[in-house]
Motif scaffolding. Structure first.
Motif, PDB file in Angstrom:
ATOM      1  N   GLY A   1       0.819  -1.215   0.000  1.00  0.00           N
ATOM      2  CA  GLY A   1       0.000   0.000   0.000  1.00  0.00           C
ATOM      3  C   GLY A   1       0.848   1.258   0.000  1.00  0.00           C
ATOM      4  O   GLY A   1       1.805   1.377  -0.764  1.00  0.00           O
ATOM      5  N   THR A   2       0.496   2.193   0.881  1.00  0.00           N
ATOM      6  CA  THR A   2       1.245   3.455   0.949  1.00  0.00           C
ATOM      7  C   THR A   2       2.550   3.305   1.728  1.00  0.00           C
ATOM      8  O   THR A   2       3.288   4.266   1.884  1.00  0.00           O
ATOM      9  N   ALA A   3       2.815   2.117   2.241  1.00  0.00           N
ATOM     10  CA  ALA A   3       4.043   1.842   2.986  1.00  0.00           C
ATOM     11  C   ALA A   3       4.183   2.750   4.217  1.00  0.00           C
ATOM     12  O   ALA A   3       5.279   3.082   4.639  1.00  0.00           O
TER      13      ALA A   3
ATOM     14  N   SER B   1       5.971   4.893  -3.482  1.00  0.00           N
ATOM     15  CA  SER B   1       6.705   4.576  -2.256  1.00  0.00           C
ATOM     16  C   SER B   1       8.170   4.297  -2.591  1.00  0.00           C
ATOM     17  O   SER B   1       9.071   4.702  -1.855  1.00  0.00           O
ATOM     18  N   ALA B   2       8.435   3.660  -3.739  1.00  0.00           N
ATOM     19  CA  ALA B   2       9.822   3.385  -4.127  1.00  0.00           C
ATOM     20  C   ALA B   2      10.605   4.685  -4.262  1.00  0.00           C
ATOM     21  O   ALA B   2      11.697   4.833  -3.708  1.00  0.00           O
ATOM     22  N   GLU B   3      10.004   5.635  -4.979  1.00  0.00           N
ATOM     23  CA  GLU B   3      10.730   6.881  -5.221  1.00  0.00           C
ATOM     24  C   GLU B   3      10.936   7.692  -3.949  1.00  0.00           C
ATOM     25  O   GLU B   3      11.991   8.288  -3.740  1.00  0.00           O
ATOM     26  N   THR B   4       9.902   7.710  -3.105  1.00  0.00           N
ATOM     27  CA  THR B   4      10.030   8.444  -1.839  1.00  0.00           C
ATOM     28  C   THR B   4      11.087   7.792  -0.950  1.00  0.00           C
ATOM     29  O   THR B   4      11.924   8.482  -0.358  1.00  0.00           O
ATOM     30  N   LEU B   5      11.051   6.466  -0.885  1.00  0.00           N
ATOM     31  CA  LEU B   5      11.932   5.791   0.078  1.00  0.00           C
ATOM     32  C   LEU B   5      13.405   5.863  -0.309  1.00  0.00           C
ATOM     33  O   LEU B   5      14.262   6.026   0.551  1.00  0.00           O
ATOM     34  N   VAL B   6      13.710   5.765  -1.617  1.00  0.00           N
ATOM     35  CA  VAL B   6      15.141   5.880  -1.976  1.00  0.00           C
ATOM     36  C   VAL B   6      15.671   7.289  -1.664  1.00  0.00           C
ATOM     37  O   VAL B   6      16.846   7.459  -1.372  1.00  0.00           O
ATOM     38  N   ARG B   7      14.770   8.266  -1.715  1.00  0.00           N
ATOM     39  CA  ARG B   7      15.194   9.625  -1.347  1.00  0.00           C
ATOM     40  C   ARG B   7      15.429   9.725   0.161  1.00  0.00           C
ATOM     41  O   ARG B   7      16.375  10.352   0.600  1.00  0.00           O
ATOM     42  N   GLU B   8      14.552   9.072   0.928  1.00  0.00           N
ATOM     43  CA  GLU B   8      14.669   9.160   2.389  1.00  0.00           C
ATOM     44  C   GLU B   8      15.791   8.304   2.963  1.00  0.00           C
ATOM     45  O   GLU B   8      16.332   8.610   4.025  1.00  0.00           O
ATOM     46  N   TYR B   9      16.095   7.190   2.288  1.00  0.00           N
ATOM     47  CA  TYR B   9      17.139   6.282   2.791  1.00  0.00           C
ATOM     48  C   TYR B   9      18.240   6.195   1.731  1.00  0.00           C
ATOM     49  O   TYR B   9      18.112   5.451   0.757  1.00  0.00           O
TER      50      TYR B   9
END
Ligand code: AVJ
Length: 334
Positions: free
Chosen positions: A98-100, A132-140
């Protein structure tokens, strides 16, 4: 192993494989053909989740009556460091990501522990996997994301080979949507994703006062009622049908014998709907019910039994102080 219809690498750390190829529509048609010609009409709950359904579900998660989401998140916050230490996981595979939203709690803990390398979200909603993939690689900054766009009932085989010890997370209590036999069969399929160093982290809603349970599935604002009727909007759009969603009343009741919640749509009057794509008509008597979801509630015994049937043993049973919800951490029986 089927070939993904699309593989994208927007940049080095994101890869998304998509396995949805119209098989989804076929499964909707099959489910309608099977489910709406039975003496007791029934549709599987997975068809709630088009864009509008996913949005309504997000609103459900914020409702005062719907405790599972916030309770599970609180347990995760409380125990994530312990889970990270216990598992030493290099990757997190999340089924129905989902939205992770809750995922970050786990990713943070694994990152602090210094073991995290990769996140593998699997979800039917392509936009959610991409976002979520794009947001998470930016955050981590050191995280790789390998998204799988697919149906967890059909595409578990497409989860990539492990890079190291993994946690497979199946959160939210969605395991409760499977009837008992297929629940155990599905857990056996999940167990095939696990090696001797790996863990399953699963969320299960717990048996409790029926009034509390029924309120969680029949909220005062009527959001759950709208979510329930949404399946008829999905049929109208996807299969060129003409169901009247307002012609059905939302019903949620706790079946104490089976220890599950049932959601149904009850025809307010006798009516006939046409499903043009399938060349069929569906008749409802006044008061006739269509079952749209079961949501099983668990005890420690039920969870242990289901896990054992899949060759898994419980390592930790993590609950909130009021024992509303539980997260189980389990692994292959040694
Ligand atoms: C997403 C399947 C866990 O069963 O509680 C919420 C779906 N249905 N309100 C659940 C749901 C009605 C939810 N799961």
């Amino acid at each position: 192993m089927t070939t993904p219809t699309e593989v994208t690498r927007p940049h080095g750390r994101v890869r998304i494989d998509s396995y949805l190829d119209g098989g989804g529509e076929r499964s909707l048609a099959d489910d309608v053909l099977d489910g709406l010609t039975r003496p007791f009409k029934e549709l599987p709950p997975k068809h709630f989740y088009d864009a509008r359904g996913a949005e309504l579900f997000d609103r459900i998660c914020e409702l005062p009556e719907y405790y599972p989401t916030r309770t599970e998140r609180a347990i995760l916050r409380e125990r994530a460091d312990e889970i990270a230490a216990e598992t030493g996981a290099a990757e997190l595979v999340e089924l129905g990501s989902g939205t992770a939203a809750k995922t970050r709690v786990l990713l943070d803990a694994l990152e602090s522990a210094g073991t995290l390398r990769r996140y593998i979200p699997l979800d039917v909603t392509e936009s959610m996997v991409r976002m979520s993939a794009e947001t998470l690689v930016r955050e981590y900054p050191d995280l790789a994301v390998h998204g799988v766009v697919g149906d967890f009932e059909r595409h578990l085989n497409e989860v990539p080979e492990p890079l190291g010890p993994r946690i497979v997370a199946f959160l939210g209590g969605t395991i409760g949507n499977f009837p008992p036999g297929s629940r155990r069969r599905f857990l056996r399929q999940i167990a095939r994703l696990l090696g001797p160093e790996d863990f399953l982290l699963m969320g299960t809603d717990l048996v409790k006062d029926p009034g509390v349970l029924e309120a969680a599935y029949d909220d005062a604002q009527g959001v759950t009622a709208e979510f329930n009727r949404n399946v008829l909007h999905v049929l109208n759009r996807e299969l060129d049908a003409d169901f009247d969603p307002e012609g059905f009343e939302h019903v949620a009741l706790f079946d104490e014998r089976h220890e599950w919640i049932e959601m149904r749509l009850r025809a307010r009057r006798a009516q006939t709907a046409t499903v043009r794509a399938l060349d069929m008509t569906v008749d409802f008597d006044a008061g006739e019910e269509l079952r749209t979801e079961i949501s099983a509630k668990f005890t420690l015994e039920r969870a242990t039994g289901d896990l054992a049937a899949a060759g898994l043993e419980l390592v930790h049973w993590l609950t909130d102080a009021d024992e509303m919800f539980a997260l189980s951490l389990s692994r292959l029986r040694g």
